[in-house]
Design a protein around this motif. Structure first.
Motif, short mmCIF file in Angstrom:
data_model
loop_
_atom_site.label_atom_id
_atom_site.label_comp_id
_atom_site.label_asym_id
_atom_site.label_seq_id
_atom_site.Cartn_x
_atom_site.Cartn_y
_atom_site.Cartn_z
N ILE A 1 44.04 -35.23 -26.59
CA ILE A 1 42.73 -34.69 -26.23
C ILE A 1 42.28 -35.30 -24.91
O ILE A 1 42.33 -36.53 -24.74
N SER A 2 41.87 -34.46 -23.98
CA SER A 2 41.32 -34.92 -22.70
C SER A 2 39.84 -34.57 -22.63
O SER A 2 39.39 -33.60 -23.26
N PHE A 3 39.10 -35.32 -21.81
CA PHE A 3 37.66 -35.11 -21.71
C PHE A 3 37.20 -35.30 -20.27
O PHE A 3 37.59 -36.27 -19.62
N ALA A 4 36.38 -34.38 -19.79
CA ALA A 4 35.76 -34.51 -18.46
C ALA A 4 34.25 -34.63 -18.65
O ALA A 4 33.62 -33.72 -19.18
N PHE A 5 33.69 -35.75 -18.22
CA PHE A 5 32.27 -36.02 -18.39
C PHE A 5 31.41 -35.13 -17.52
O PHE A 5 31.82 -34.69 -16.43
N GLN A 6 30.17 -34.91 -17.98
CA GLN A 6 29.19 -34.23 -17.13
C GLN A 6 28.86 -35.10 -15.92
O GLN A 6 28.69 -34.62 -14.81
N GLN A 7 28.78 -36.42 -16.14
CA GLN A 7 28.57 -37.39 -15.07
C GLN A 7 29.77 -38.33 -15.06
O GLN A 7 29.83 -39.27 -15.85
N PRO A 8 30.76 -38.09 -14.18
CA PRO A 8 32.00 -38.87 -14.21
C PRO A 8 31.79 -40.35 -13.93
O PRO A 8 30.83 -40.76 -13.29
N VAL A 9 32.75 -41.13 -14.41
CA VAL A 9 32.74 -42.59 -14.23
C VAL A 9 33.41 -42.94 -12.90
O VAL A 9 34.38 -42.30 -12.50
N ARG A 10 32.88 -43.97 -12.22
CA ARG A 10 33.51 -44.47 -11.00
C ARG A 10 34.41 -45.65 -11.33
O ARG A 10 34.13 -46.42 -12.25
N PHE A 11 35.50 -45.79 -10.57
CA PHE A 11 36.47 -46.85 -10.81
C PHE A 11 36.63 -47.67 -9.53
O PHE A 11 37.32 -47.25 -8.60
N LYS A 12 36.03 -48.83 -9.49
CA LYS A 12 36.12 -49.68 -8.31
C LYS A 12 37.52 -50.26 -8.20
O LYS A 12 38.09 -50.73 -9.18
N GLY A 13 38.08 -50.21 -6.98
CA GLY A 13 39.38 -50.82 -6.74
C GLY A 13 40.57 -49.96 -7.08
O GLY A 13 41.71 -50.46 -7.11
N ILE A 14 40.37 -48.67 -7.33
CA ILE A 14 41.49 -47.77 -7.61
C ILE A 14 41.40 -46.56 -6.71
O ILE A 14 40.31 -46.05 -6.44
N LYS A 15 42.54 -46.13 -6.20
CA LYS A 15 42.57 -44.99 -5.29
C LYS A 15 42.79 -43.68 -6.07
O LYS A 15 43.28 -43.69 -7.20
N TYR B 1 41.48 -37.07 0.77
CA TYR B 1 41.06 -37.75 -0.46
C TYR B 1 42.14 -38.57 -1.15
O TYR B 1 41.81 -39.46 -1.94
N ILE B 2 43.39 -38.31 -0.89
CA ILE B 2 44.47 -38.91 -1.66
C ILE B 2 44.44 -40.44 -1.64
O ILE B 2 44.76 -41.11 -2.64
N ASN B 3 43.99 -41.03 -0.53
CA ASN B 3 43.95 -42.49 -0.41
C ASN B 3 42.53 -43.06 -0.44
O ASN B 3 42.33 -44.23 -0.10
N ARG B 4 41.57 -42.24 -0.86
CA ARG B 4 40.20 -42.72 -0.99
C ARG B 4 40.05 -43.56 -2.25
O ARG B 4 40.72 -43.35 -3.24
N ASP B 5 39.12 -44.52 -2.20
CA ASP B 5 38.78 -45.29 -3.40
C ASP B 5 37.84 -44.48 -4.28
O ASP B 5 36.96 -43.75 -3.77
N VAL B 6 37.99 -44.60 -5.58
CA VAL B 6 37.14 -43.88 -6.52
C VAL B 6 35.89 -44.74 -6.77
O VAL B 6 35.71 -45.35 -7.83
N ASP B 7 35.02 -44.78 -5.77
CA ASP B 7 33.86 -45.67 -5.84
C ASP B 7 32.61 -44.96 -5.33
O ASP B 7 32.56 -43.73 -5.28
N THR B 8 31.63 -45.72 -4.92
CA THR B 8 30.34 -45.16 -4.51
C THR B 8 30.42 -44.41 -3.18
O THR B 8 29.45 -43.76 -2.78
N SER B 9 31.54 -44.48 -2.48
CA SER B 9 31.68 -43.72 -1.24
C SER B 9 31.85 -42.23 -1.51
O SER B 9 31.69 -41.40 -0.61
N LEU B 10 32.17 -41.87 -2.76
CA LEU B 10 32.33 -40.47 -3.14
C LEU B 10 31.02 -39.92 -3.67
O LEU B 10 30.30 -40.61 -4.41
N SER B 11 30.71 -38.69 -3.31
CA SER B 11 29.52 -38.04 -3.86
C SER B 11 29.77 -37.66 -5.31
O SER B 11 30.91 -37.67 -5.79
N GLY B 12 28.70 -37.30 -6.01
CA GLY B 12 28.85 -36.88 -7.39
C GLY B 12 29.74 -35.66 -7.54
O GLY B 12 30.56 -35.58 -8.46
N GLY B 13 29.60 -34.70 -6.61
CA GLY B 13 30.43 -33.50 -6.66
C GLY B 13 31.89 -33.79 -6.40
O GLY B 13 32.78 -33.22 -7.05
N GLU B 14 32.17 -34.69 -5.44
CA GLU B 14 33.56 -35.07 -5.16
C GLU B 14 34.18 -35.75 -6.37
O GLU B 14 35.31 -35.46 -6.76
N LEU B 15 33.41 -36.65 -6.96
CA LEU B 15 33.91 -37.37 -8.13
C LEU B 15 34.18 -36.42 -9.29
O LEU B 15 35.16 -36.57 -10.02
#
Length: 244
Positions: free
Chosen positions: A83-97, A129-143
């Protein structure tokens, strides 16, 4: 097959009173089906999605997935069941690309080209985007789009999306519709459950489930349920198209 049997879920409100969000709900979803769950805000749709994934545990009842009782399984254990799940408000992951996140989702080594293909499906330029960090630099829509790409990469038998259109632009939404259509038309082992108010998503479903007041108010084939929803002028605000 997903079976929800006599499912109930209660929370304690600010006054220490018990509030029932899901009320003795029964629902069966067959394999390889595209189901859209819709209904008024506050009716229990997102809570139901979290119960399916194990983010919340039911007060009563049980959940079966392909014959296995998963009611007491954790989120991780349910993910291992498929089972996979996509949140309405996705989680950010600091330190991971982004590429690393998609690789983790795929569960196996994946080439840069393969990761880029998933990003392209959700309307993102892979080069940017491939080498971007999954952090606050991404907008909500991008995330949100990156999270949907990870769900696609997981390729599980059941994928649950909680309002995937939230926070994304019109062009990306149009692209997302095509992704859902392609998944359903070409993937004979995956079932999709989408929580949505959007008419265009409702229009491509096999079945529509209407949830209100924590209960199933209607369930059936799209061609039978959707016309009734659109004729209900009191509910029209729930079925507006995505705006730019």
């Amino acid at each position: 097959m997903l079976q929800l049997e006599n499912l109930s879920f209660q929370v304690t409100d600010a006054s220490d009173s018990q509030k029932e969000i899901i009320k003795n709900l029964n629902l069966t979803i067959d394999n390889h089906r595209f189901i859209v769950i819709t209904g008024p805000n506050g009716g229990g749709k997102s809570t139901l999605a979290k119960l399916i994934m194990g983010i919340e545990k039911p007060t009563e009842g049980r959940i079966l997935f392909n014959g296995q009782d998963i009611t007491e399984l954790s989120v991780t254990e349910r993910a291992r069941c498929g089972i996979s799940f996509a949140f309405q408000q996705p989680v950010r992951f600091k330190g991971i690309k982004v590429k690393d996140l998609i690789t983790l989702a795929a569960g196996d080594a994946i080439s840069t080209a393969g990761a880029c293909e998933y990003l392209s499906k959700v309307g993102l330029c892979a080069r940017d985007y491939i080498n971007r960090d999954v952090d606050t630099s991404l907008s909500g829509g991008e995330l949100k789009r990156i999270e949907i790409a990870t769900v696609l990469a997981r390729n599980t038998p059941l994928s649950v999306f909680d309002e995937p259109e939230a926070g994304i632009d019109l062009w990306s939404f149009n692209n997302l519709i095509k992704v859902f259509e392609e998944l359903h038309d070409t993937d004979d082992h995956r079932s999709l459950i989408i929580i949505s108010h959007q008419e265009r998503i409702l229009n491509i479903a096999d079945e529509i489930v209407v949830i209100a007041d924590g209960q199933v108010k209607a369930q059936g084939r799209r061609e039978n349920i959707l016309p009734e929803l659109l004729q209900d002028t009191g509910s029209c605000r729930f079925y507006q198209e995505v705006q730019e």
